[in-house]
Scaffold this active site. Structure first.
Site, PDB file in Angstrom:
ATOM      1  N   ASP A  51       0.818  -1.207   0.000  1.00 57.61           N
ATOM      2  CA  ASP A  51       0.000   0.000   0.000  1.00 57.61           C
ATOM      3  C   ASP A  51       0.852   1.257   0.000  1.00 57.61           C
ATOM      4  O   ASP A  51       2.024   1.237   0.342  1.00 57.61           O
ATOM      5  CB  ASP A  51      -0.895   0.009   1.241  1.00 57.61           C
ATOM      6  N   GLU A  52       0.240   2.359  -0.353  1.00 56.49           N
ATOM      7  CA  GLU A  52       0.809   3.702  -0.203  1.00 56.49           C
ATOM      8  C   GLU A  52       2.244   3.815  -0.691  1.00 56.49           C
ATOM      9  O   GLU A  52       3.132   4.253   0.025  1.00 56.49           O
ATOM     10  CB  GLU A  52       0.712   4.157   1.260  1.00 56.49           C
TER      11      GLU A  52
END
Length: 900
Positions: free
Chosen positions: A567-568
């Site tokens: 993620d991210e």
């Protein structure tokens, strides 16, 4: 978990950040902080006449107070940042000594980026992440004993909670040793065991300080508001008698006189069992919990016969009679769950139960709890206690998040730097011995928020989980959220280069020294993403996974699932020579820099599959992969907000045939506040009020239908459109789930940025974990069925009928009474510091009336600063008074509220 920066920007535009374990932020690829940046290798300040004794005296006597002045933006907010949102805060300094020197600085953690400073005597500069540096200017006139100086500044977005003000400010005057400012340390209330921040000034203006935007309709949960909310529940101890958490599929009660006594204990009969299918060790944990409640194994106890049956994993039949108890199950989990149900029936005050027959099986195969020990470390003892309670309530997956930007928490053979450096934060700006301080960790490596699990610790955790039929799913987040690993491997590289071992130094290197990419993650790091174009990165991941797999093998629970995070990823690599060359010359189908994140996830997922390990990741990163390049079996955790079309991502990924585990933050993030109160712990970017009733009310099979009963973060109604949508070319953009596609389960999350202690972690998890178990195990009759043809849901759409709402209220009435009258005392006996709820109250005609979310807990009140007295309805009082609840065992107290 966290969204990609593109999704972050979208949600910020909607007034909601897109990070789960991060503060509300502008988005990942923002420009450098407008406040002057201070590199990690800043020049040392000359110590001048300051001595270590003087610096220590200043640290011991300097009184610091932090206050939020307003969250209402004004014309001075920088319109190019955070949609024009900003807050104003002040820090007061009252010295306990005279000091003329300017040769010092204060380092502190500031969760929202500083936009501007309104002070002639101080500057604030950004170091890294949330670490900032306050320094005196040439206009600084010195500290005079007892004379206050105030530093006023603007920051991005909001500060709506006292826990936003991170602790452990510290003084630095090179070359002296850093000194902690004593007044900024957290304490613990001895009666409530709650963490307290004496340096934070309380919020007093609900409009200026607690209103998120001009359209924010959320009202703080004061005693008056809670009094209204709690009226939905009335006390009825009889409702708890036959109740089991989580609720079984089918219960037939054969008598209402509690004819079956367990006071003499139980005698377990294994004679009819094949020892190849079940051994006593496999149910020992369930029997130990019964013993802790007063029902121990005893040759003179009531016989409990165990017999095998054919059925689904975890299913069981529990038949309780006056003369014996019979349990049939298909596996060890089923037998353990039957004993857990028996323990749930037990009232510790009389150890008697009714004769009944229970037939039961789980709703979802995946019933999990995620714990972040990377941001702030949590002890092995805490994890073992959590596993006990997970087993007690039939949860079966522990997602252990052990590495992130702020820490690496597992010993890895052959890579000692990961824990020597990556497991601790201290004041070493070059990061040769530790990571930079973050999250208010302070200057010292021996702080309680630092630490790691040894190999034996981890083996013990996995063994403990396995004995309770719980799978441990390890996670080291990558390729973003990887700063601890990156900095540890850079330190390894420097050390080996100095020893002349060039080839060895490069083996596990995770960063390209020539990468000139400018980026910022949602936690404001510019160096937290693995370089996915370097083969040494994949060698590192391979090494870590192999070492973890060895630990699992030793523990007797093979590693079959690994969570890569994914993620991210914050726009890294764009100016990395290694990546530019890779994109130009690769034969992997990667055509642009923008495809590198997906390439990494696909490659690691297949690397895992070749080892017999299933890959798991967070939904945002997983959404960028090419599904045809992924292994057949993949898990995705959906952490998208339902009020912002989170149901669409869940549908899209389950339609791929993936195992989709719901982790929706507004209901399943247990690091969010229980109630809308700035004194409650936790981040709040998706919800400022997630109490146990909200978790209980979740309708997971029909995510969009929750729009009929919930509001968004600003207490505004929202619409969830679950119909088919096509783009201009007629391609499907989003739509409902396909017939027969179902979610695999639920997972609760505890991210630990604001969760510093084991006590606080338990406060945040319990009793919400019991309601997580309720929804993961039991499908309630009042849940709105999923409509595969598609539908639009809002508060007036009418699919959640009055009859369903009435049935939901009836179920909650029983569960609330069960918690208050029967379950909380069991948590007390296990040493779990669950949240004792705040109390609803009002004064009418000079008389006090109060209520509580969980009937059965006792209340007490006092005039301000007077002695505490037992509450009785209708007592004559003089306002204002304080009121609070008492834990079931009569020892701990809940946080008090003022009643006017």
């Amino acid at each position: 978990m966290n969204k990609t920066f593109a999704a972050t920007a979208i949600l910020v535009a909607l007034g909601l950040t897109a990070c789960s374990d991060a503060p509300e932020s502008q988005g990942a690829n923002q420009a450098a902080n407008p406040v002057q940046a201070s590199p990690a290798t800043e020049p040392s300040a000359a110590s001048g006449a300051l001595t270590q004794t003087q610096l220590q005296q200043l640290g011991d006597t300097l009184a610091v107070t932090y206050r939020v002045v307003t969250n209402i933006p004004d014309d001075s907010c920088k319109k190019d940042l955070a949609e024009g949102r900003c807050f104003v805060a002040e820090i007061d300094f009252v010295p306990g000594m005279d000091l003329a020197s300017r040769d010092w600085a204060i380092y502190f953690s500031q969760m929202r980026p500083v936009q501007s400073v309104q002070s002639d005597e101080f500057t604030i500069s950004h170091v890294k992440g949330d670490l900032y540096r306050i320094a005196p200017t040439a206009a600084f006139t010195g500290f005079s004993k007892g004379v206050k100086k105030t530093l006023r500044f603007r920051g991005e977005l909001w500060q709506l909670s006292e826990t936003d003000a991170m602790p452990n400010y510290y003084l630095v005057a090179e070359p002296l040793a850093p000194v902690l400012i004593a007044s900024t340390q957290v304490g613990q209330d001895p009666e409530t065991k709650l963490e307290v921040r004496p340096y934070v000034e309380g919020y007093t203006d609900r409009v200026k300080q607690y209103r998120r935007t001009e359209t924010d309709k959320l009202q703080p949960a004061d005693a008056a508001k809670l009094f209204v909310n709690n009226q939905a529940v009335s006390e009825d101890v009889a409702l708890a008698t036959n109740a089991i958490i989580p609720t079984p599929q089918n219960v037939q009660v054969h008598g209402a006189d509690k004819a079956v006594s367990l006071a003499a204990g139980i005698k377990v009969d294994y004679q009819t069992l094949d020892p190849k299918l079940l051994t006593p060790d496999q149910v020992a944990a369930a029997l130990a919990r019964l013993a802790r409640l007063g029902v121990a194994e005893n040759d003179q106890g009531l016989t409990v016969k165990l017999q095998h049956s054919v059925g689904n994993g975890g299913s069981y039949r529990l038949d309780i009679k006056a003369g014996e108890i019979n349990i049939t199950a298909a596996d060890a989990a089923g037998f353990s769950y039957a004993l857990a149900s028996l323990a749930s029936l037990v009232d510790v005050k009389d150890l008697r139960v009714n004769a009944m027959t229970i037939e039961d099986s789980p709703r979802y195969p995946f019933r999990g709890m995620h714990i972040d020990v990377a941001r702030n470390f949590h002890s092995k003892a805490f994890v073992l206690d959590l596993l006990d309670q997970m087993a007690a309530y039939k949860l079966n997956k522990l997602h252990l998040h052990m590495a992130d930007d702020e820490g690496w928490r597992l010993e890895i053979d052959g890579l000692p730097e990961l824990t020597d450096i990556g497991s601790q934060r201290c004041h070493d700006l070059e990061e040769n011995t530790c990571l930079l301080p973050q999250l208010g960790s302070g200057p010292y490596a021996d702080a309680s928020v630092n630490g790691f699990y040894t190999k034996q610790d981890y083996i013990d955790i996995v063994k403990y989980a396995d004995a309770r039929q719980i799978q441990v799913i390890p996670s080291m987040d990558m390729p973003g959220h990887s700063r601890a690993a990156i900095k540890s491997m850079e330190a390894r590289y420097r050390k080996l280069i100095a020893e002349g071992k060039v080839a060895e130094a490069k083996t596990y290197l995770l960063s390209d020294a020539d990468d000139k990419t400018v980026y910022s993650s949602v936690q404001y790091y510019n160096d937290n993403t693995l370089n996915v174009c370097m083969e040494s990165t994949y060698q590192f991941v391979d090494k870590v996974i192999d070492e973890i797999a060895k630990l699992h093998q030793t523990a007797g629970q093979p590693l079959t699932r690994y969570h890569i995070g994914a993620d991210e990823t914050a726009g890294a690599w764009k100016q990395s020579p290694q990546c530019l060359s890779f994109v130009e010359n690769n034969d992997k189908g990667v055509k642009s820099i923008d495809e590198l994140g997906a390439y990494f996830i696909e490659r690691i997922s297949n690397q895992l599959a070749s080892k017999g390990i299933e890959a798991a990741g967070w939904s945002d990163g997983m959404s960028h992969v090419r599904p045809e390049n992924m292994p057949a079996k993949v898990q995705s955790n959906i952490w998208d907000v339902i009020a912002h079309k989170g149901h669409s991502r869940a549908n899209q990924q389950v339609n791929l045939g993936w195992e989709v585990v719901l982790s929706n933050p507004e209901v399943l993030y247990f690091d969010f506040p229980y109630e809308a109160d700035p004194k409650e712990h936790g981040y709040y970017w998706a919800s400022r009020a997630t109490n146990s009733h909200k978790v209980f009310s979740f309708m997971p099979d029909n995510l969009a239908a929750n729009a009929e009963q919930w509001t968004d973060i600003q207490h505004q109604p929202f619409e969830a459109d679950d119909r088919l949508k096509l783009d201009e070319a007629g391609n499907k953009v989003s739509g409902p789930r396909e017939e027969g596609k179902v979610f695999s389960g639920l997972q609760g999350q505890l991210w630990s940025e604001t969760i510093r202690s084991d006590d606080t972690a338990e406060y945040m998890i319990f009793p919400r974990l019991l309601m997580l178990a309720e929804r993961a195990w039991h499908q309630a009759a009042w849940e709105v069925p999923y409509q595969y043809q598609g539908a639009v849901y809002h508060q007036g759409s009418g699919f959640f009928t009055p009859a369903m709402r009435e049935a939901q209220a009836k179920d909650w009435q029983q569960l609330a009474n069960t918690l208050g009258h029967k379950e909380f005392i069991k948590l007390d006996k296990a040493g779990i510091d669950y949240r004792v709820p705040t109390v609803g109250a009002e004064i009418r005609d000079g008389k006090l009336f109060a209520n509580i979310a969980y009937p059965g807990l006792k209340l007490e009140y006092r005039s301000l600063n007077g002695p505490w007295q037992a509450y009785q309805a209708g007592l004559a009082v003089t306002a204002p008074i304080e009121i609070r609840a008492i834990a079931a065992d009569g020892i701990r107290r809940g946080r008090s509220l003022i009643v006017n």
